[in-house]
Scaffold this active site. Sequence first.
Site, PDB file in Angstrom:
ATOM      1  N   HIS A 158      -1.661  -5.522   1.384  1.00  0.00           N
ATOM      2  CA  HIS A 158      -2.889  -6.278   1.115  1.00  0.00           C
ATOM      3  C   HIS A 158      -2.528  -7.658   0.583  1.00  0.00           C
ATOM      4  O   HIS A 158      -1.575  -7.797  -0.187  1.00  0.00           O
ATOM      5  CB  HIS A 158      -3.728  -5.551   0.049  1.00  0.00           C
ATOM      6  CG  HIS A 158      -4.797  -6.424  -0.563  1.00  0.00           C
ATOM      7  ND1 HIS A 158      -6.039  -6.577   0.012  1.00  0.00           N
ATOM      8  CD2 HIS A 158      -4.793  -7.234  -1.658  1.00  0.00           C
ATOM      9  CE1 HIS A 158      -6.761  -7.433  -0.726  1.00  0.00           C
ATOM     10  NE2 HIS A 158      -6.027  -7.839  -1.738  1.00  0.00           N
ATOM     11  N   LYS A 174       0.833  -1.197   0.000  1.00  0.00           N
ATOM     12  CA  LYS A 174       0.000   0.000   0.000  1.00  0.00           C
ATOM     13  C   LYS A 174       0.882   1.266   0.000  1.00  0.00           C
ATOM     14  O   LYS A 174       2.104   1.176   0.205  1.00  0.00           O
ATOM     15  CB  LYS A 174      -0.934  -0.053   1.216  1.00  0.00           C
ATOM     16  CG  LYS A 174      -1.941  -1.230   1.155  1.00  0.00           C
ATOM     17  CD  LYS A 174      -2.785  -1.307   2.419  1.00  0.00           C
ATOM     18  CE  LYS A 174      -3.824  -2.406   2.330  1.00  0.00           C
ATOM     19  NZ  LYS A 174      -4.638  -2.503   3.586  1.00  0.00           N
ATOM     20  N   GLU A 217      -8.864 -10.649  -8.193  1.00  0.00           N
ATOM     21  CA  GLU A 217      -7.966  -9.503  -8.015  1.00  0.00           C
ATOM     22  C   GLU A 217      -6.838  -9.514  -9.050  1.00  0.00           C
ATOM     23  O   GLU A 217      -6.454  -8.461  -9.563  1.00  0.00           O
ATOM     24  CB  GLU A 217      -7.417  -9.497  -6.579  1.00  0.00           C
ATOM     25  CG  GLU A 217      -8.512  -9.180  -5.574  1.00  0.00           C
ATOM     26  CD  GLU A 217      -8.109  -9.345  -4.110  1.00  0.00           C
ATOM     27  OE1 GLU A 217      -8.968  -9.089  -3.247  1.00  0.00           O
ATOM     28  OE2 GLU A 217      -6.951  -9.730  -3.825  1.00  0.00           O
ATOM     29  N   ASN A 221      -1.850  -0.200   7.358  1.00  0.00           N
ATOM     30  CA  ASN A 221      -1.300  -1.534   7.649  1.00  0.00           C
ATOM     31  C   ASN A 221      -0.452  -2.118   6.509  1.00  0.00           C
ATOM     32  O   ASN A 221      -0.278  -3.323   6.414  1.00  0.00           O
ATOM     33  CB  ASN A 221      -2.398  -2.492   8.128  1.00  0.00           C
ATOM     34  CG  ASN A 221      -3.467  -2.733   7.090  1.00  0.00           C
ATOM     35  OD1 ASN A 221      -3.422  -2.160   6.002  1.00  0.00           O
ATOM     36  ND2 ASN A 221      -4.423  -3.590   7.404  1.00  0.00           N
ATOM     37  N   TYR A 247     -11.998  -2.837  -3.625  1.00  0.00           N
ATOM     38  CA  TYR A 247     -12.550  -3.030  -2.274  1.00  0.00           C
ATOM     39  C   TYR A 247     -14.081  -3.058  -2.288  1.00  0.00           C
ATOM     40  O   TYR A 247     -14.698  -2.754  -1.270  1.00  0.00           O
ATOM     41  CB  TYR A 247     -12.040  -1.934  -1.341  1.00  0.00           C
ATOM     42  CG  TYR A 247     -10.638  -2.186  -0.810  1.00  0.00           C
ATOM     43  CD1 TYR A 247     -10.337  -3.354  -0.097  1.00  0.00           C
ATOM     44  CD2 TYR A 247      -9.617  -1.255  -0.996  1.00  0.00           C
ATOM     45  CE1 TYR A 247      -9.061  -3.583   0.402  1.00  0.00           C
ATOM     46  CE2 TYR A 247      -8.336  -1.483  -0.494  1.00  0.00           C
ATOM     47  CZ  TYR A 247      -8.070  -2.655   0.203  1.00  0.00           C
ATOM     48  OH  TYR A 247      -6.811  -2.890   0.710  1.00  0.00           O
TER      49      TYR A 247
HETATM   50  P1  GDP Z   1      -7.395  -7.475   5.205  1.00  0.00           P
HETATM   51  O1  GDP Z   1      -7.904  -8.541   4.263  1.00  0.00           O
HETATM   52  O2  GDP Z   1      -6.599  -8.038   6.356  1.00  0.00           O
HETATM   53  O3  GDP Z   1      -6.617  -6.387   4.497  1.00  0.00           O
HETATM   54  O4  GDP Z   1      -8.668  -6.790   5.887  1.00  0.00           O
HETATM   55  P2  GDP Z   1     -10.130  -6.432   5.273  1.00  0.00           P
HETATM   56  O5  GDP Z   1     -10.311  -7.042   3.927  1.00  0.00           O
HETATM   57  O6  GDP Z   1     -11.130  -6.744   6.337  1.00  0.00           O
HETATM   58  O7  GDP Z   1     -10.063  -4.850   5.144  1.00  0.00           O
HETATM   59  C1  GDP Z   1      -9.361  -4.257   4.072  1.00  0.00           C
HETATM   60  C2  GDP Z   1      -8.559  -3.094   4.619  1.00  0.00           C
HETATM   61  O8  GDP Z   1      -9.454  -2.113   5.145  1.00  0.00           O
HETATM   62  C3  GDP Z   1      -7.640  -3.428   5.802  1.00  0.00           C
HETATM   63  O9  GDP Z   1      -6.397  -3.965   5.402  1.00  0.00           O
HETATM   64  C4  GDP Z   1      -7.493  -2.076   6.462  1.00  0.00           C
HETATM   65  O10 GDP Z   1      -6.523  -1.257   5.769  1.00  0.00           O
HETATM   66  C5  GDP Z   1      -8.863  -1.468   6.248  1.00  0.00           C
HETATM   67  N1  GDP Z   1      -9.707  -1.693   7.410  1.00  0.00           N
HETATM   68  C6  GDP Z   1     -10.315  -2.851   7.802  1.00  0.00           C
HETATM   69  N2  GDP Z   1     -11.015  -2.698   8.932  1.00  0.00           N
HETATM   70  C7  GDP Z   1     -10.851  -1.391   9.269  1.00  0.00           C
HETATM   71  C8  GDP Z   1     -11.335  -0.590  10.355  1.00  0.00           C
HETATM   72  O11 GDP Z   1     -12.051  -1.064  11.241  1.00  0.00           O
HETATM   73  N3  GDP Z   1     -10.945   0.729  10.356  1.00  0.00           N
HETATM   74  C9  GDP Z   1     -10.147   1.260   9.397  1.00  0.00           C
HETATM   75  N4  GDP Z   1      -9.824   2.560   9.472  1.00  0.00           N
HETATM   76  N5  GDP Z   1      -9.675   0.547   8.366  1.00  0.00           N
HETATM   77  C10 GDP Z   1     -10.023  -0.764   8.313  1.00  0.00           C
HETATM   78 MG    MG Z   2      -9.297  -8.363   2.734  1.00  0.00          MG
END
Ligand code: GDP
Ligand code: MG
Length: 149
Positions: A116, A10, A127, A113, A50
């Site tokens: 991805h 990212k 993807e 974080n 997303y």
């Molecule tokens: P991943 O698959 O571990 O990347 O997590 P997800 O697919 O659930 O979410 C995609 C991305 O959205 C995450 O990597 C974070 O950057 C962001 N994200 C997820 N949950 C949160 C949240 O509760 N707050 C915020 N600010 N960002 C979030």
């Molecule tokens: Mg994810």
Amino acid sequence: MAEQTFIMIKPDGVQRGLVGEIISRFEKKGFYLKGLKLITVDRPFAERHYSDLSAKPFFNGLVEYIISGPVVAMVWEGKGVVATGRKLIGATNPLASEPGTIRGDFAIDIGRNVIHGSDSVESATKEIALWFPEGPANWQSSLHSWIYE
Ligand code: GDP
Ligand code: MG
């Protein structure tokens, strides 16, 4: 065909100079790099990537984050690379990611974080098609028999 996953460093990972470190972890594990590009995506593209999260309260901030600078989009290949790639990355919230994982070692906030990784073989296929419409590279590592029995 061997399993492939989509991995994206990212904008914060690129800005913080973590590209080499992250690529190195996947390489050293034994996965094969099958696609790589530095690319800045626009809002509609980030929203598509997303789209499953469009109802979440953090969706707009997430899209802003992803379009805030260049990202490194990659395809990695190997046995179990989707699930193992997620293990190398660590838990979504870096405060909960184990030390030794990429997020555990290099991140603090969930909204910064660093990386991805596809969450299933099915998402990986989608993807990779979205980010690499030209298709991944076609090459075979000469180290194969030193990594697989
Ligand atoms: P991943 O698959 O571990 O990347 O997590 P997800 O697919 O659930 O979410 C995609 C991305 O959205 C995450 O990597 C974070 O950057 C962001 N994200 C997820 N949950 C949160 C949240 O509760 N707050 C915020 N600010 N960002 C979030
Ligand atoms: Mg994810």
